[in-house]
Design a protein around this motif. Structure first.
Motif, PDB file in Angstrom:
ATOM      1  N   VAL A   1      50.797 -50.223 -61.206  1.00 22.86           N
ATOM      2  CA  VAL A   1      50.425 -48.634 -62.124  1.00 22.86           C
ATOM      3  C   VAL A   1      51.904 -48.449 -62.587  1.00 22.86           C
ATOM      4  CG1 VAL A   1      49.772 -46.367 -61.470  1.00 22.86           C
ATOM      5  CG2 VAL A   1      48.514 -48.400 -60.524  1.00 22.86           C
ATOM      6  N   GLY A   2      51.700 -48.007 -64.189  1.00 28.48           N
ATOM      7  CA  GLY A   2      52.982 -47.589 -64.686  1.00 28.48           C
ATOM      8  C   GLY A   2      52.752 -46.164 -65.527  1.00 28.48           C
ATOM      9  N   ALA A   3      53.502 -46.066 -66.453  1.00 26.87           N
ATOM     10  CA  ALA A   3      53.448 -44.645 -67.112  1.00 26.87           C
ATOM     11  C   ALA A   3      52.078 -44.485 -67.692  1.00 26.87           C
ATOM     12  CB  ALA A   3      54.595 -44.626 -68.055  1.00 26.87           C
ATOM     13  N   PRO A   4      51.588 -43.488 -67.812  1.00 23.73           N
ATOM     14  CA  PRO A   4      50.213 -43.082 -68.188  1.00 23.73           C
ATOM     15  C   PRO A   4      50.420 -43.779 -69.792  1.00 23.73           C
ATOM     16  CG  PRO A   4      51.292 -41.113 -67.571  1.00 23.73           C
ATOM     17  CD  PRO A   4      52.492 -42.007 -67.251  1.00 23.73           C
ATOM     18  N   ARG A   5      49.167 -44.253 -70.105  1.00 22.30           N
ATOM     19  CA  ARG A   5      49.181 -44.665 -71.357  1.00 22.30           C
ATOM     20  C   ARG A   5      48.300 -43.900 -72.301  1.00 22.30           C
ATOM     21  NH1 ARG A   5      45.369 -50.175 -72.985  1.00 22.30           N
ATOM     22  NH2 ARG A   5      45.560 -50.000 -75.413  1.00 22.30           N
TER      23      ARG A   5
ATOM     24  N   TYR B   1      45.190 -39.647 -71.848  1.00 21.23           N
ATOM     25  CA  TYR B   1      45.928 -40.521 -71.182  1.00 21.23           C
ATOM     26  C   TYR B   1      45.105 -41.189 -70.179  1.00 21.23           C
ATOM     27  CZ  TYR B   1      49.822 -38.262 -73.596  1.00 21.23           C
ATOM     28  OH  TYR B   1      50.644 -37.792 -74.340  1.00 21.23           O
ATOM     29  N   LEU B   2      45.640 -42.560 -70.035  1.00 21.85           N
ATOM     30  CA  LEU B   2      45.179 -43.372 -68.800  1.00 21.85           C
ATOM     31  C   LEU B   2      46.224 -43.571 -67.783  1.00 21.85           C
ATOM     32  CD1 LEU B   2      42.741 -45.262 -67.617  1.00 21.85           C
ATOM     33  CD2 LEU B   2      43.743 -46.954 -69.078  1.00 21.85           C
ATOM     34  N   VAL B   3      45.941 -43.834 -66.817  1.00 23.46           N
ATOM     35  CA  VAL B   3      46.703 -44.030 -65.420  1.00 23.46           C
ATOM     36  C   VAL B   3      46.239 -45.086 -64.852  1.00 23.46           C
ATOM     37  CG1 VAL B   3      48.132 -43.452 -63.240  1.00 23.46           C
ATOM     38  CG2 VAL B   3      47.927 -41.725 -65.294  1.00 23.46           C
ATOM     39  N   GLY B   4      46.783 -46.203 -64.611  1.00 27.51           N
ATOM     40  CA  GLY B   4      46.226 -47.197 -63.992  1.00 27.51           C
ATOM     41  C   GLY B   4      47.076 -48.603 -64.317  1.00 27.51           C
ATOM     42  N   ASP B   5      46.510 -49.526 -63.801  1.00 27.37           N
ATOM     43  CA  ASP B   5      47.289 -50.956 -63.775  1.00 27.37           C
ATOM     44  C   ASP B   5      46.965 -51.553 -65.271  1.00 27.37           C
ATOM     45  OD1 ASP B   5      44.614 -51.951 -63.605  1.00 27.37           O
ATOM     46  OD2 ASP B   5      45.038 -52.871 -61.710  1.00 27.37           O
TER      47      ASP B   5
ATOM     48  N   SER C   1      51.757 -45.326 -78.140  1.00 31.19           N
ATOM     49  CA  SER C   1      51.167 -45.850 -76.530  1.00 31.19           C
ATOM     50  C   SER C   1      52.111 -47.019 -76.309  1.00 31.19           C
ATOM     51  CB  SER C   1      49.910 -46.003 -77.045  1.00 31.19           C
ATOM     52  OG  SER C   1      49.316 -46.782 -76.000  1.00 31.19           O
TER      53      SER C   1
END
Length: 91
Positions: A5-9, A22-26, A87
């Motif tokens: 899991v990193g910075a929001p995409r 934005y997407l938060v996840g792996d 992005s």
């Protein structure tokens, strides 16, 4: 960074009223895959549009209306490509 899991995409589409999504996840889920596919299509369309505009620019019979339409599509495409760059951390 896949799997972590990193910075929001920033996603390649806008939400209601045009705000960014934005997407938060792996980066391995369904939404991430859909975003990857959409970005790929947008980039391919940008290349096709550039080729079309190059042809219009050299064609003597191109009308002002055709040029205005092409410029409007170029603006849309540039916004999409810029969003992809942002992005991916290059914008």
């Amino acid at each position: 960074m896949r799997g972590e899991v990193g910075a929001p995409r920033l996603l390649p589409w806008a939400g209601a009223e045009g705000q960014p999504c934005y997407l938060v996840g792996d980066g391995t889920g369904h939404v991430a895959q859909l975003a990857d596919e959409m970005e790929s299509v947008q980039l391919e369309m940008a290349v096709d549009l550039l080729a079309h505009v190059e042809r219009l620019a050299t064609e003597r019979r191109t009308t002002p209306e055709q040029l205005r339409y092409a410029v409007a599509r170029l603006g849309e495409s540039l916004r999409e490509v810029h969003r992809i760059a942002v992005s991916r951390g290059a914008g």
